[in-house]
Design a protein around this motif. Structure first.
Motif, PDB file in Angstrom:
ATOM      1  N   PRO A 173     -17.657  22.307   3.717  1.00 25.80           N
ATOM      2  CA  PRO A 173     -18.537  22.674   4.719  1.00 25.80           C
ATOM      3  C   PRO A 173     -19.459  21.391   5.077  1.00 25.80           C
ATOM      4  N   SER A 174     -19.441  20.360   4.237  1.00 28.76           N
ATOM      5  CA  SER A 174     -20.536  19.295   4.702  1.00 28.76           C
ATOM      6  C   SER A 174     -20.188  18.527   5.988  1.00 28.76           C
ATOM      7  N   GLU A 175     -18.852  18.327   6.218  1.00 32.46           N
ATOM      8  CA  GLU A 175     -18.579  17.611   7.392  1.00 32.46           C
ATOM      9  C   GLU A 175     -17.071  18.002   7.881  1.00 32.46           C
ATOM     10  N   GLY A 176     -16.868  17.424   9.247  1.00 32.42           N
ATOM     11  CA  GLY A 176     -15.590  17.955   9.893  1.00 32.42           C
ATOM     12  C   GLY A 176     -14.342  16.887   9.461  1.00 32.42           C
ATOM     13  N   ASN A 177     -13.364  17.291   8.787  1.00 29.34           N
ATOM     14  CA  ASN A 177     -12.325  16.704   8.732  1.00 29.34           C
ATOM     15  C   ASN A 177     -10.994  17.120   9.418  1.00 29.34           C
ATOM     16  N   VAL A 178     -10.321  16.400  10.326  1.00 34.09           N
ATOM     17  CA  VAL A 178      -9.066  16.781  11.154  1.00 34.09           C
ATOM     18  C   VAL A 178      -7.913  15.825  10.873  1.00 34.09           C
ATOM     19  N   LEU A 179      -6.830  16.484  10.548  1.00 28.66           N
ATOM     20  CA  LEU A 179      -5.460  15.462  10.609  1.00 28.66           C
ATOM     21  C   LEU A 179      -4.797  15.793  11.788  1.00 28.66           C
ATOM     22  N   VAL A 180      -4.564  14.810  12.710  1.00 27.91           N
ATOM     23  CA  VAL A 180      -3.705  14.890  13.938  1.00 27.91           C
ATOM     24  C   VAL A 180      -2.230  14.215  13.461  1.00 27.91           C
ATOM     25  N   CYS A 181      -1.309  15.217  13.614  1.00 27.19           N
ATOM     26  CA  CYS A 181      -0.065  14.525  13.227  1.00 27.19           C
ATOM     27  C   CYS A 181       0.978  14.648  14.692  1.00 27.19           C
ATOM     28  N   SER A 182       1.671  13.461  14.633  1.00 25.76           N
ATOM     29  CA  SER A 182       2.629  13.407  15.633  1.00 25.76           C
ATOM     30  C   SER A 182       3.979  13.168  15.237  1.00 25.76           C
ATOM     31  N   ASP A 183       5.073  13.179  16.364  1.00 27.37           N
ATOM     32  CA  ASP A 183       6.468  12.818  15.854  1.00 27.37           C
ATOM     33  C   ASP A 183       6.961  11.266  16.426  1.00 27.37           C
ATOM     34  N   VAL A 184       5.905  10.544  16.589  1.00 20.60           N
ATOM     35  CA  VAL A 184       6.106   9.189  16.939  1.00 20.60           C
ATOM     36  C   VAL A 184       6.373   8.252  15.742  1.00 20.60           C
ATOM     37  N   ASP A 185       7.443   7.570  16.032  1.00 18.87           N
ATOM     38  CA  ASP A 185       7.941   6.759  14.723  1.00 18.87           C
ATOM     39  C   ASP A 185       8.584   7.503  13.580  1.00 18.87           C
ATOM     40  N   GLY A 186       9.047   8.758  13.885  1.00 20.09           N
ATOM     41  CA  GLY A 186       9.505   9.577  12.770  1.00 20.09           C
ATOM     42  C   GLY A 186       8.407  10.505  11.985  1.00 20.09           C
ATOM     43  N   GLY A 187       7.340  10.086  12.517  1.00 20.04           N
ATOM     44  CA  GLY A 187       6.254  11.116  11.980  1.00 20.04           C
ATOM     45  C   GLY A 187       5.157  10.395  11.534  1.00 20.04           C
ATOM     46  N   THR A 188       3.850  10.575  12.008  1.00 20.27           N
ATOM     47  CA  THR A 188       2.556   9.817  11.620  1.00 20.27           C
ATOM     48  C   THR A 188       1.411  10.741  11.711  1.00 20.27           C
ATOM     49  N   TYR A 189       0.608  10.327  10.959  1.00 21.40           N
ATOM     50  CA  TYR A 189      -0.784  11.119  10.946  1.00 21.40           C
ATOM     51  C   TYR A 189      -1.924  10.031  11.119  1.00 21.40           C
ATOM     52  N   GLU A 190      -2.954  10.884  11.500  1.00 21.04           N
ATOM     53  CA  GLU A 190      -4.296  10.104  11.591  1.00 21.04           C
ATOM     54  C   GLU A 190      -5.347  11.137  11.087  1.00 21.04           C
ATOM     55  N   LEU A 191      -6.398  10.761  10.169  1.00 23.94           N
ATOM     56  CA  LEU A 191      -7.408  11.302   9.734  1.00 23.94           C
ATOM     57  C   LEU A 191      -8.427  11.030  10.409  1.00 23.94           C
ATOM     58  N   VAL A 192      -9.256  12.018  11.020  1.00 22.49           N
ATOM     59  CA  VAL A 192     -10.590  11.920  11.817  1.00 22.49           C
ATOM     60  C   VAL A 192     -11.502  12.687  11.103  1.00 22.49           C
ATOM     61  N   ASN A 217      -6.842  11.393  -1.110  1.00 20.63           N
ATOM     62  CA  ASN A 217      -8.153  11.626  -0.773  1.00 20.63           C
ATOM     63  C   ASN A 217      -8.471  11.245   0.435  1.00 20.63           C
ATOM     64  N   LEU A 218     -10.089  11.652   0.770  1.00 13.40           N
ATOM     65  CA  LEU A 218     -10.208  11.299   2.349  1.00 13.40           C
ATOM     66  C   LEU A 218     -10.501   9.725   2.701  1.00 13.40           C
ATOM     67  N   ASN A 219     -10.382   9.010   1.730  1.00 12.74           N
ATOM     68  CA  ASN A 219     -10.286   7.525   1.798  1.00 12.74           C
ATOM     69  C   ASN A 219      -8.831   6.996   2.201  1.00 12.74           C
ATOM     70  N   ASN A 220      -7.822   8.002   2.209  1.00 15.24           N
ATOM     71  CA  ASN A 220      -6.422   7.789   2.546  1.00 15.24           C
ATOM     72  C   ASN A 220      -5.857   7.056   1.451  1.00 15.24           C
ATOM     73  N   GLU A 221      -6.289   7.399   0.223  1.00 13.79           N
ATOM     74  CA  GLU A 221      -5.676   6.728  -1.135  1.00 13.79           C
ATOM     75  C   GLU A 221      -4.980   7.539  -1.799  1.00 13.79           C
ATOM     76  N   THR A 222      -3.513   7.392  -1.993  1.00 10.31           N
ATOM     77  CA  THR A 222      -2.813   8.308  -2.816  1.00 10.31           C
ATOM     78  C   THR A 222      -3.172   8.541  -4.225  1.00 10.31           C
ATOM     79  N   THR A 223      -3.361   9.895  -4.671  1.00 10.71           N
ATOM     80  CA  THR A 223      -3.814  10.368  -5.955  1.00 10.71           C
ATOM     81  C   THR A 223      -2.594  10.885  -6.713  1.00 10.71           C
ATOM     82  N   LYS A 224      -1.632  11.051  -6.103  1.00  3.87           N
ATOM     83  CA  LYS A 224      -0.516  11.963  -6.685  1.00  3.87           C
ATOM     84  C   LYS A 224       0.567  11.957  -5.920  1.00  3.87           C
ATOM     85  N   ARG A 225       1.757  12.019  -6.548  1.00  3.50           N
ATOM     86  CA  ARG A 225       3.095  12.236  -5.913  1.00  3.50           C
ATOM     87  C   ARG A 225       3.881  13.250  -6.719  1.00  3.50           C
ATOM     88  N   LEU A 226       4.324  14.400  -5.987  1.00  6.76           N
ATOM     89  CA  LEU A 226       5.003  15.522  -6.809  1.00  6.76           C
ATOM     90  C   LEU A 226       6.367  15.613  -6.002  1.00  6.76           C
TER      91      LEU A 226
END
Length: 658
Positions: free
Chosen positions: A372-391, A436-445
């Motif tokens: 509720p405190s801020e807006g987070n958006v993930l934008v994903c595209s198919d470029v280079d086999g699939g990429t994301y950007e966190l805004v 997490n929102l700093n784009n650091e991996t915290t877990k792999r399943l």
């Protein structure tokens, strides 16, 4: 000749009067006419509503390769034909006469086409040249534009003079149509040439395996570049109507897409056993068609669904061009759909330079509903086999700071799991990666099942829906438990009801509605592709979270959790449903412009009130709304409500039966 409805892939009609192969065919843009030319040296004009040949034009002395109506056929009732007799001919299809014979090529003329807006014609021939012809003289003569000067000082008043002029015209042609340029540069026969819709450019395709680009000025034309890559004769080429692209196809069994500004090949589509021969582009939609040895395909170069996601309350986030916009439907007033607020500019993702129009645009958007405190958006595209950007951006201050640049690789869409966590699917190992929102991996399943090819929203924090072949699996990340699974073929998307009680799983040709544990409530199928859907969020009336509206290529329909369906209205162009409130459907069109259309959901509300046993509401609708028809009576009978059906019937016999 076969007439197809390409949306459902069926033959509507066949026209069989030509002897032997038919090589060329074209639609009239305003009237229900088609023109065809074949190996019987005949040009035929057909009325496809009357389903018959209207007349035949005779004059060519060899196979006819292409035929075309003038693009402005209401003003110029002309047909252009190209033939192996080394000529082009212009015909008046109203007077059914030959207007002009264009001579000059010294081998088969493989194709001829009008310029979309100017007085020009282009032709391509096996004599290795492309010719551009100027039809200004003919237009002036046809439209009565000034007196024609008689050549050689003959007085055309005398009968003998007129006869001599006719003979001269028969032998040497007239000066109604003159050659403006001859383009030489191909080393083999040229199979096709076409004009750019707006710029002074030409593209040509030849047996030297090359596609050439040419530019024209008022006085001359010259070769700009050569596109190399085909491995056999190039049979056809055209400029894409909306993007800066050339599309060509060839006997090497491939279709290639070229970037005109960079002049490189950017996409290739191959077919196993069939050589390609012909291409066509839709005038207004983003569709192309190609003909090959055993039939034809209709295709488009990229998806046209705009990347979008529901924000908090009545907000919608979506991408148009390279901008991320926020749109508030609550601020919709009469005539306007609400307010667009640009949030951020998206930088181009991917390593290589990109071309617009072949799928480099963002495909998926996810909005973090858990924060509720801020807006987070993930934008994903198919470029280079699939990429994301966190805004990340401020929700209160529209012009506040925006942080982006947090990127990575993923397969398909990303999903937010909680206030500060999101999940993406690893491309290579197909693991679920939590960040997490700093784009650091915290877990792999490791997913609980193999072959997971996409993540979808889970409907509550900590949950994610996994798509694996023809199944959807509801997975809780923290405990690694499978909460439920359901079978649905060709899953495209999921839409959760705002209260989280139900989910609509959108498939290519159907919809499955399930509860929050993924127990199936109903499943429906449609014979046209399903494009989008949205749950009703009306504050009153008992339809919220119960009524699901969906759109197909050309309809808006509804489905209820009971499995009842119905059609609400037709659409001219596909729309993507975002939000339903009372009798308004808020949607995005393919240009990513917000639209509001009115919908009448009375029938759906009536069936819903019956199912919920709200008989007061049922009787109110019986008296006050325009429900009628045998379908409703039959529906009430089948559901066991003959006493309600009595209110719709005047006919004594039917009343007695009820």
């Amino acid at each position: 000749i076969q007439l197809w409805d390409y949306r459902v892939g069926t033959v509507i009609d066949r026209f069989e009067e030509h002897d032997g192969p038919v090589r060329g065919v074209d639609f009239h843009l305003q009237e229900p006419l088609i023109v065809s030319g074949g190996d019987d040296y005949k040009i035929k004009v057909w009325d496809y509503k009357l389903r018959r040949c209207l007349f035949t034009l005779l004059g060519h002395l060899d196979y006819i390769r292409t035929v075309q109506f003038h693009p402005n056929a209401n003003q110029f009732p002309w047909i252009l034909s190209a033939s192996d007799d080394q000529t082009l001919r212009l015909w008046d299809f109203q007077k059914r006469t030959c207007l002009s014979v264009l001579t000059g090529h010294n081998h088969y003329v493989m194709c001829a086409a009008f310029h979309p807006s100017e007085d020009l014609i282009v032709s391509a021939s096996l004599d290795q040249t492309v010719r551009v012809w100027d039809t200004t003289g003919l237009r002036k003569k046809q439209m009565g534009g000034g007196p024609e000067v008689a050549p050689l000082g003959m007085e055309p008043t005398s009968r003998a003079g007129a006869a001599a002029l006719n003979v001269q015209a028969e032998l040497f042609g007239t000066n109604d149509v003159v050659v403006k340029y001859v383009l030489e540069g191909h080393d083999r026969g040229v199979n096709w040439a076409s004009f750019h819709p707006t710029l002074p450019l030409l593209a040509s395709a030849a047996d030297d395996r090359q596609v050439k680009l040419w530019r024209m000025s008022e006085t001359k034309a010259w070769e700009v570049d050569t596109l190399r890559g085909h491995a056999n004769n190039v049979s056809c080429c055209l400029f894409h109507p909306k993007h800066d692209l050339v599309v060509s196809n060839s006997e090497d069994r491939s279709i290639r897409v070229w970037d005109v500004s960079k002049r490189v090949g950017v996409q290739t589509f191959r077919r196993e056993g069939d050589r390609f021969w012909i291409l066509a582009a839709h005038k207004s939609q983003n569709l192309l068609a190609a003909g090959h040895d055993s039939g034809m395909i209709v295709f488009k170069l990229e998806r046209e669904r705009p990347a979008s996601a529901q924000g908090p309350a009545s907000k919608l986030y979506y991408v148009r061009g390279r901008e991320l916009f926020s749109h508030d439907f609550a601020r919709a007033s009469a005539g306007s759909t609400g307010v667009d607020i640009p949030v951020a500019s998206l930088r181009r993702v991917g390593q290589q330079a990109q071309t617009d129009g072949i799928g480099s645009a963002p495909r998926f958007l996810a909005y973090n509903q858990h924060n509720p405190s801020e807006g987070n958006v993930l934008v994903c595209s198919d470029v280079d086999g699939g990429t994301y950007e966190l805004v990340t951006f401020s929700l209160s201050n529209a012009s506040g700071s925006v942080t982006d640049g947090k990127r990575g690789n993923c397969l398909g869409p990303g999903v937010f799991l909680g206030r500060n966590r999101f999940a993406v699917l690893d491309r290579h190992q197909r693991q679920i990666v939590i960040k997490n929102l700093n784009n650091e991996t915290t877990k792999r399943l490791q997913p609980p099942v193999p072959n997971v090819d996409g993540l979808l929203e889970g409907g509550a924090s900590g949950r994610v829906l996994l798509r694996a072949e023809d199944r959807a699996i509801l997975f809780e990340v923290q405990s690694r438990r499978v909460l439920g699974e359901i079978t649905a073929p060709k899953i495209k998307n999921v839409v959760w009801a705002p209260d989280g009680s139900k989910v609509a799983i959108l498939c290519k040709y159907g919809i499955v509605i399930a509860d929050r544990q993924l127990e199936q409530l109903c499943s429906i199928s449609d014979n046209v592709r399903i494009k989008s859907g949205a749950w009703d969020v009306s504050p009153s009336g008992g339809t919220a979270n119960q009524l699901f509206l969906y759109t197909t290529l050309n309809h808006v329909k509804y489905v209820l959790p009971s499995g009842d369906t119905g059609t609400i209205r037709t659409l001219d162009n596909p729309l993507y449903a975002m939000r339903v409130v009372k009798d308004q459907l808020f949607c995005l069109d393919r240009e990513a412009r917000p639209r509001v259309i009115s919908v009448d959901t009375t029938e759906a509300r009536f069936k819903l009130a019956l199912a919920q046993k709200r008989y007061g509401a049922v009787m109110h609708m019986v008296r006050h709304s325009r429900l009628c028809g045998r379908a409703i009576v039959a529906y009430l009978q089948s559901k066991g409500f003959p006493e309600v059906a009595l209110h719709f019937v005047r006919d004594p016999r039917t009343r007695f039966r009820l």
